[in-house]
Design an enzyme around this catalytic site. Structure first.
Site, PDB file in Angstrom:
ATOM      1  N   SER A 105      24.940  52.954   5.800  1.00 13.45           N
ATOM      2  CA  SER A 105      23.790  53.777   5.410  1.00 13.45           C
ATOM      3  C   SER A 105      24.173  55.241   5.469  1.00 13.45           C
ATOM      4  O   SER A 105      24.489  55.767   6.551  1.00 13.45           O
ATOM      5  CB  SER A 105      22.617  53.519   6.353  1.00 13.45           C
ATOM      6  OG  SER A 105      21.654  54.546   6.183  1.00 13.45           O
ATOM      7  N   ASP A 117      18.941  55.289   1.685  1.00 12.36           N
ATOM      8  CA  ASP A 117      17.590  55.229   2.257  1.00 12.36           C
ATOM      9  C   ASP A 117      16.698  56.320   1.689  1.00 12.36           C
ATOM     10  O   ASP A 117      16.961  57.509   1.876  1.00 12.36           O
ATOM     11  CB  ASP A 117      17.683  55.419   3.776  1.00 12.36           C
ATOM     12  CG  ASP A 117      18.226  54.193   4.471  1.00 12.36           C
ATOM     13  OD1 ASP A 117      17.665  53.100   4.279  1.00 12.36           O
ATOM     14  OD2 ASP A 117      19.219  54.334   5.222  1.00 12.36           O
ATOM     15  N   HIS A 120      17.121  51.439  -0.684  1.00  7.83           N
ATOM     16  CA  HIS A 120      16.048  50.947   0.189  1.00  7.83           C
ATOM     17  C   HIS A 120      14.894  51.940   0.101  1.00  7.83           C
ATOM     18  O   HIS A 120      14.969  53.035   0.646  1.00  7.83           O
ATOM     19  CB  HIS A 120      16.624  50.846   1.613  1.00  7.83           C
ATOM     20  CG  HIS A 120      15.640  50.501   2.678  1.00  7.83           C
ATOM     21  ND1 HIS A 120      15.923  50.610   4.020  1.00  7.83           N
ATOM     22  CD2 HIS A 120      14.360  50.029   2.613  1.00  7.83           C
ATOM     23  CE1 HIS A 120      14.875  50.226   4.727  1.00  7.83           C
ATOM     24  NE2 HIS A 120      13.913  49.883   3.899  1.00  7.83           N
ATOM     25  N   MET A 155      11.633  53.370   1.095  1.00 10.76           N
ATOM     26  CA  MET A 155      10.593  53.457   2.134  1.00 10.76           C
ATOM     27  C   MET A 155       9.561  54.452   1.636  1.00 10.76           C
ATOM     28  O   MET A 155       9.397  55.555   2.169  1.00 10.76           O
ATOM     29  CB  MET A 155      11.234  53.907   3.462  1.00 10.76           C
ATOM     30  CG  MET A 155      12.068  52.804   4.101  1.00 10.76           C
ATOM     31  SD  MET A 155      13.174  53.416   5.380  1.00 10.76           S
ATOM     32  CE  MET A 155      14.577  53.835   4.351  1.00 10.76           C
ATOM     33  N   MET A 191      14.057  44.398   8.581  1.00 10.31           N
ATOM     34  CA  MET A 191      14.256  45.592   9.421  1.00 10.31           C
ATOM     35  C   MET A 191      14.357  45.176  10.884  1.00 10.31           C
ATOM     36  O   MET A 191      13.518  44.433  11.394  1.00 10.31           O
ATOM     37  CB  MET A 191      13.087  46.574   9.256  1.00 10.31           C
ATOM     38  CG  MET A 191      12.988  47.244   7.891  1.00 10.31           C
ATOM     39  SD  MET A 191      14.477  48.086   7.353  1.00 10.31           S
ATOM     40  CE  MET A 191      14.665  49.344   8.616  1.00 10.31           C
ATOM     41  N   PHE A 245      14.134  56.253  10.776  1.00  9.83           N
ATOM     42  CA  PHE A 245      15.181  57.033  11.425  1.00  9.83           C
ATOM     43  C   PHE A 245      16.402  56.175  11.721  1.00  9.83           C
ATOM     44  O   PHE A 245      16.263  54.986  12.042  1.00  9.83           O
ATOM     45  CB  PHE A 245      14.671  57.618  12.756  1.00  9.83           C
ATOM     46  CG  PHE A 245      13.491  58.525  12.573  1.00  9.83           C
ATOM     47  CD1 PHE A 245      13.662  59.869  12.289  1.00  9.83           C
ATOM     48  CD2 PHE A 245      12.200  58.005  12.634  1.00  9.83           C
ATOM     49  CE1 PHE A 245      12.565  60.697  12.081  1.00  9.83           C
ATOM     50  CE2 PHE A 245      11.095  58.829  12.431  1.00  9.83           C
ATOM     51  CZ  PHE A 245      11.281  60.172  12.150  1.00  9.83           C
ATOM     52  N   ASP A 289      18.881  45.613   8.792  1.00  9.96           N
ATOM     53  CA  ASP A 289      18.975  47.075   8.785  1.00  9.96           C
ATOM     54  C   ASP A 289      18.342  47.641  10.051  1.00  9.96           C
ATOM     55  O   ASP A 289      17.148  47.465  10.276  1.00  9.96           O
ATOM     56  CB  ASP A 289      18.243  47.592   7.535  1.00  9.96           C
ATOM     57  CG  ASP A 289      18.351  49.097   7.354  1.00  9.96           C
ATOM     58  OD1 ASP A 289      19.036  49.758   8.140  1.00  9.96           O
ATOM     59  OD2 ASP A 289      17.730  49.590   6.382  1.00  9.96           O
ATOM     60  N   GLY A 321      20.055  49.563  13.908  1.00 12.52           N
ATOM     61  CA  GLY A 321      20.675  49.289  15.203  1.00 12.52           C
ATOM     62  C   GLY A 321      21.802  48.284  15.149  1.00 12.52           C
ATOM     63  O   GLY A 321      22.139  47.674  16.160  1.00 12.52           O
ATOM     64  N   GLY A 359      24.351  52.469   9.924  1.00 14.34           N
ATOM     65  CA  GLY A 359      24.382  53.915   9.722  1.00 14.34           C
ATOM     66  C   GLY A 359      25.205  54.596  10.785  1.00 14.34           C
ATOM     67  O   GLY A 359      26.365  54.955  10.571  1.00 14.34           O
TER      68      GLY A 359
HETATM   69  C1  DX5 Z   1      16.108  53.311   8.886  1.00 14.61           C
HETATM   70  C2  DX5 Z   1      17.024  53.076   7.722  1.00 14.61           C
HETATM   71  C3  DX5 Z   1      18.350  52.568   8.121  1.00 14.61           C
HETATM   72  C4  DX5 Z   1      19.134  53.485   9.020  1.00 14.61           C
HETATM   73  C5  DX5 Z   1      20.017  52.620   9.853  1.00 14.61           C
HETATM   74  O1  DX5 Z   1      14.812  53.446   8.435  1.00 14.61           O
HETATM   75  O2  DX5 Z   1      16.472  52.161   6.810  1.00 14.61           O
HETATM   76  O3  DX5 Z   1      19.120  52.189   6.982  1.00 14.61           O
HETATM   77  O4  DX5 Z   1      19.906  54.407   8.322  1.00 14.61           O
HETATM   78  O5  DX5 Z   1      20.654  53.429  10.788  1.00 14.61           O
HETATM   79  P1  DX5 Z   1      21.307  52.818  12.105  1.00 14.61           P
HETATM   80  O6  DX5 Z   1      22.354  51.850  11.672  1.00 14.61           O
HETATM   81  O7  DX5 Z   1      21.840  54.021  12.810  1.00 14.61           O
HETATM   82  O8  DX5 Z   1      20.191  52.141  12.870  1.00 14.61           O
HETATM   83 ZN    ZN Z   2      17.764  51.287   5.185  1.00 10.43          ZN
END
Ligand code: DX5
Ligand code: ZN
Length: 216
Positions: A8, A33, A64, A66, A137, A143, A175, A177, A197
Protein backbone atom coordinates in the site's frame (compact mmCIF):
# COMPACT_ATOMS: atom_id res chain seq x y z
CA UNK A 1 -0.94 -20.80 -5.53
CA UNK A 2 1.50 -18.74 -3.52
CA UNK A 3 0.25 -15.64 -1.77
CA UNK A 4 0.34 -12.36 -3.70
CA UNK A 5 1.66 -9.13 -2.19
CA UNK A 6 0.04 -5.73 -2.68
CA UNK A 7 2.12 -2.99 -1.01
CA UNK A 8 0.00 0.00 0.00
CA UNK A 9 1.59 3.24 -1.14
CA UNK A 10 -0.32 5.06 1.61
CA UNK A 11 2.77 4.34 3.72
CA UNK A 12 5.23 5.52 1.05
CA UNK A 13 6.73 9.00 0.92
CA UNK A 14 4.22 10.95 -1.20
CA UNK A 15 6.96 13.30 -2.38
CA UNK A 16 8.78 10.27 -3.84
CA UNK A 17 5.90 8.12 -5.05
CA UNK A 18 7.51 7.24 -8.38
CA UNK A 19 10.60 5.93 -6.61
CA UNK A 20 8.32 4.17 -4.14
CA UNK A 21 6.42 2.15 -6.73
CA UNK A 22 9.63 1.33 -8.58
CA UNK A 23 11.08 -0.03 -5.34
CA UNK A 24 8.31 -2.64 -5.12
CA UNK A 25 8.49 -3.86 -8.73
CA UNK A 26 8.76 -7.46 -7.48
CA UNK A 27 5.34 -7.27 -5.82
CA UNK A 28 2.14 -8.51 -7.48
CA UNK A 29 0.01 -5.36 -7.27
CA UNK A 30 0.28 -1.73 -6.23
CA UNK A 31 -2.43 -1.05 -3.63
CA UNK A 32 -3.80 2.50 -4.04
CA UNK A 33 -5.89 3.81 -1.12
CA UNK A 34 -8.42 6.53 -1.93
CA UNK A 35 -9.99 8.37 1.04
CA UNK A 36 -12.53 11.17 0.84
CA UNK A 37 -12.64 12.52 4.39
CA UNK A 38 -16.28 11.41 4.57
CA UNK A 39 -16.42 7.61 4.39
CA UNK A 40 -13.26 7.60 6.51
CA UNK A 41 -11.78 10.38 8.68
CA UNK A 42 -8.78 10.96 6.43
CA UNK A 43 -8.02 12.26 2.93
CA UNK A 44 -5.38 10.61 0.78
CA UNK A 45 -4.83 10.54 -2.99
CA UNK A 46 -7.04 10.42 -6.05
CA UNK A 47 -7.36 10.42 -9.82
CA UNK A 48 -4.44 12.71 -10.89
CA UNK A 49 -2.03 10.80 -8.65
CA UNK A 50 -3.23 7.51 -10.11
CA UNK A 51 -2.56 8.83 -13.62
CA UNK A 52 1.01 9.68 -12.61
CA UNK A 53 1.63 6.37 -10.84
CA UNK A 54 0.29 4.49 -13.89
CA UNK A 55 3.23 5.81 -15.90
CA UNK A 56 5.76 4.54 -13.36
CA UNK A 57 4.74 0.90 -12.91
CA UNK A 58 3.80 -2.08 -15.05
CA UNK A 59 2.19 -3.80 -12.06
CA UNK A 60 -1.59 -4.08 -11.86
CA UNK A 61 -2.96 -1.24 -9.73
CA UNK A 62 -5.46 -2.27 -7.07
CA UNK A 63 -7.61 0.76 -6.20
CA UNK A 64 -9.33 0.59 -2.80
CA UNK A 65 -12.07 3.21 -2.74
CA UNK A 66 -12.83 4.44 0.77
CA UNK A 67 -15.31 7.00 -0.51
CA UNK A 68 -19.08 7.47 -0.24
CA UNK A 69 -21.12 6.64 -3.34
CA UNK A 70 -18.18 5.12 -5.26
CA UNK A 71 -20.36 4.60 -8.34
CA UNK A 72 -19.87 8.33 -9.08
CA UNK A 73 -16.14 7.89 -9.64
CA UNK A 74 -15.38 4.33 -10.75
CA UNK A 75 -15.25 5.22 -14.46
CA UNK A 76 -12.67 7.91 -13.82
CA UNK A 77 -10.49 5.60 -11.74
CA UNK A 78 -10.66 2.94 -14.46
CA UNK A 79 -9.72 5.49 -17.12
CA UNK A 80 -6.86 6.78 -14.95
CA UNK A 81 -5.21 3.36 -14.91
CA UNK A 82 -6.80 1.09 -12.30
CA UNK A 83 -6.75 -2.64 -13.11
CA UNK A 84 -8.88 -3.64 -10.16
CA UNK A 85 -11.30 -1.45 -8.20
CA UNK A 86 -12.93 -2.34 -4.88
CA UNK A 87 -15.88 -0.56 -3.27
CA UNK A 88 -17.06 -0.79 0.34
CA UNK A 89 -20.45 -2.43 0.79
CA UNK A 90 -21.14 0.22 3.46
CA UNK A 91 -20.57 3.11 1.04
CA UNK A 92 -23.95 3.17 -0.72
CA UNK A 93 -27.20 1.29 -1.30
CA UNK A 94 -26.94 -2.28 -2.67
CA UNK A 95 -28.38 -1.05 -5.98
CA UNK A 96 -25.65 1.57 -6.34
CA UNK A 97 -22.90 -0.86 -5.34
CA UNK A 98 -24.17 -3.24 -8.04
CA UNK A 99 -24.07 -0.36 -10.49
CA UNK A 100 -20.49 0.47 -9.47
CA UNK A 101 -19.39 -3.14 -10.03
CA UNK A 102 -21.13 -3.21 -13.41
CA UNK A 103 -19.45 0.03 -14.48
CA UNK A 104 -16.00 -1.31 -13.51
CA UNK A 105 -16.62 -4.48 -15.52
CA UNK A 106 -17.91 -2.46 -18.47
CA UNK A 107 -14.50 -0.76 -18.53
CA UNK A 108 -12.88 -4.20 -18.79
CA UNK A 109 -11.42 -4.04 -15.25
CA UNK A 110 -11.70 -6.35 -12.27
CA UNK A 111 -14.13 -5.45 -9.51
CA UNK A 112 -14.74 -6.34 -5.91
CA UNK A 113 -16.31 -5.37 -2.61
CA UNK A 114 -14.75 -4.51 0.75
CA UNK A 115 -15.96 -5.21 4.28
CA UNK A 116 -15.13 -3.04 7.29
CA UNK A 117 -14.15 -5.00 10.44
CA UNK A 118 -17.60 -4.69 12.04
CA UNK A 119 -19.55 -5.57 8.89
CA UNK A 120 -20.85 -9.12 8.82
CA UNK A 121 -19.43 -11.42 6.14
CA UNK A 122 -22.95 -12.10 4.85
CA UNK A 123 -23.10 -8.51 3.58
CA UNK A 124 -21.14 -9.63 0.50
CA UNK A 125 -23.75 -12.19 -0.52
CA UNK A 126 -25.76 -9.98 -2.90
CA UNK A 127 -22.56 -9.12 -4.78
CA UNK A 128 -20.54 -12.34 -4.75
CA UNK A 129 -21.47 -13.47 -8.26
CA UNK A 130 -19.99 -10.22 -9.60
CA UNK A 131 -16.81 -10.19 -7.52
CA UNK A 132 -13.36 -10.91 -8.89
CA UNK A 133 -12.03 -10.16 -5.42
CA UNK A 134 -13.34 -9.66 -1.87
CA UNK A 135 -11.29 -7.44 0.45
CA UNK A 136 -11.54 -8.05 4.19
CA UNK A 137 -10.38 -5.12 6.34
CA UNK A 138 -8.32 -6.20 9.31
CA UNK A 139 -8.24 -2.63 10.72
CA UNK A 140 -10.76 0.22 10.64
CA UNK A 141 -10.13 1.86 7.26
CA UNK A 142 -8.57 5.31 7.25
CA UNK A 143 -5.00 5.01 8.42
CA UNK A 144 -1.91 2.88 7.91
CA UNK A 145 0.09 1.48 10.79
CA UNK A 146 -2.79 0.13 12.91
CA UNK A 147 -2.95 -3.12 14.84
CA UNK A 148 -4.26 -6.23 13.07
CA UNK A 149 -7.70 -7.43 14.26
CA UNK A 150 -7.66 -11.26 14.44
CA UNK A 151 -11.47 -11.33 14.53
CA UNK A 152 -11.35 -10.86 10.76
CA UNK A 153 -9.85 -14.31 10.29
CA UNK A 154 -13.20 -16.05 10.78
CA UNK A 155 -14.63 -13.85 8.03
CA UNK A 156 -11.87 -15.01 5.70
CA UNK A 157 -12.56 -18.66 6.51
CA UNK A 158 -16.28 -18.15 5.89
CA UNK A 159 -15.61 -16.43 2.55
CA UNK A 160 -13.30 -19.23 1.50
CA UNK A 161 -15.92 -21.86 2.36
CA UNK A 162 -18.60 -19.86 0.55
CA UNK A 163 -16.41 -19.68 -2.55
CA UNK A 164 -16.13 -23.46 -2.54
CA UNK A 165 -19.82 -24.00 -1.87
CA UNK A 166 -20.87 -21.68 -4.69
CA UNK A 167 -18.22 -22.77 -7.18
CA UNK A 168 -16.92 -19.20 -7.45
CA UNK A 169 -13.35 -18.04 -7.97
CA UNK A 170 -13.01 -14.59 -6.37
CA UNK A 171 -9.68 -13.82 -4.71
CA UNK A 172 -9.56 -13.10 -0.98
CA UNK A 173 -7.57 -10.03 -0.01
CA UNK A 174 -6.72 -8.74 3.49
CA UNK A 175 -5.79 -5.17 4.39
CA UNK A 176 -4.53 -3.68 7.64
CA UNK A 177 -1.78 -4.55 10.09
CA UNK A 178 -0.36 -7.27 7.88
CA UNK A 179 3.28 -7.97 8.72
CA UNK A 180 5.63 -10.94 9.16
CA UNK A 181 3.78 -11.98 12.34
CA UNK A 182 0.18 -11.69 11.07
CA UNK A 183 0.65 -12.67 7.40
CA UNK A 184 0.86 -16.43 8.16
CA UNK A 185 -2.45 -16.22 10.07
CA UNK A 186 -4.08 -14.60 7.03
CA UNK A 187 -2.67 -17.18 4.63
CA UNK A 188 -3.78 -20.01 6.90
CA UNK A 189 -7.30 -18.55 6.97
CA UNK A 190 -7.45 -18.39 3.18
CA UNK A 191 -6.00 -15.05 2.02
CA UNK A 192 -4.76 -14.98 -1.59
CA UNK A 193 -3.56 -11.35 -1.57
CA UNK A 194 -1.90 -9.52 1.33
CA UNK A 195 -1.97 -5.72 1.44
CA UNK A 196 0.94 -4.34 3.46
CA UNK A 197 1.72 -0.66 3.94
CA UNK A 198 3.99 0.05 6.88
CA UNK A 199 5.49 -3.46 6.82
CA UNK A 200 6.82 -2.72 3.32
CA UNK A 201 7.43 1.03 3.14
CA UNK A 202 8.50 1.28 6.77
CA UNK A 203 11.24 -1.27 6.11
CA UNK A 204 14.78 -0.22 5.24
CA UNK A 205 14.54 -2.33 2.09
CA UNK A 206 10.96 -2.42 0.73
CA UNK A 207 11.81 -5.01 -1.96
CA UNK A 208 13.26 -7.33 0.68
CA UNK A 209 10.14 -6.83 2.81
CA UNK A 210 7.96 -7.85 -0.16
CA UNK A 211 10.10 -10.94 -0.68
CA UNK A 212 9.90 -11.85 3.00
CA UNK A 213 6.10 -11.59 3.08
CA UNK A 214 5.76 -13.59 -0.14
CA UNK A 215 7.86 -16.43 1.24
CA UNK A 216 5.95 -16.87 4.51
C1 DX5 B 1 -6.14 1.58 5.58
C2 DX5 B 1 -5.71 1.22 4.18
C3 DX5 B 1 -4.59 0.26 4.15
C4 DX5 B 1 -3.33 0.74 4.81
C5 DX5 B 1 -2.62 -0.47 5.31
O1 DX5 B 1 -7.38 2.19 5.53
O2 DX5 B 1 -6.77 0.67 3.44
O3 DX5 B 1 -4.34 -0.19 2.82
O4 DX5 B 1 -2.50 1.45 3.95
O5 DX5 B 1 -1.52 -0.05 6.05
P1 DX5 B 1 -0.79 -1.02 7.09
O6 DX5 B 1 -0.31 -2.21 6.33
O7 DX5 B 1 0.29 -0.17 7.65
O8 DX5 B 1 -1.83 -1.40 8.12
ZN1 ZN C 1 -6.35 -0.34 1.47
Amino acid sequence: MSVKIAPSILSADFAELGTGVEAIATADYVHFDVMDGCFVPNISIGIPVLQSIRKRTALPIDVHLMIVQPERYVDQFCDAGADLVTCHVEADTPEKIHLALDKIHAKGKKAGVVLKPNTRAEAVLPFLDKCDIVLVMTVEPGFGGQKFMPSALDKLRWLKAEREARGLSYLLEVDGGVDAATAPLCVEAGADVLVAGSAVFGAADPAAAVGALASL
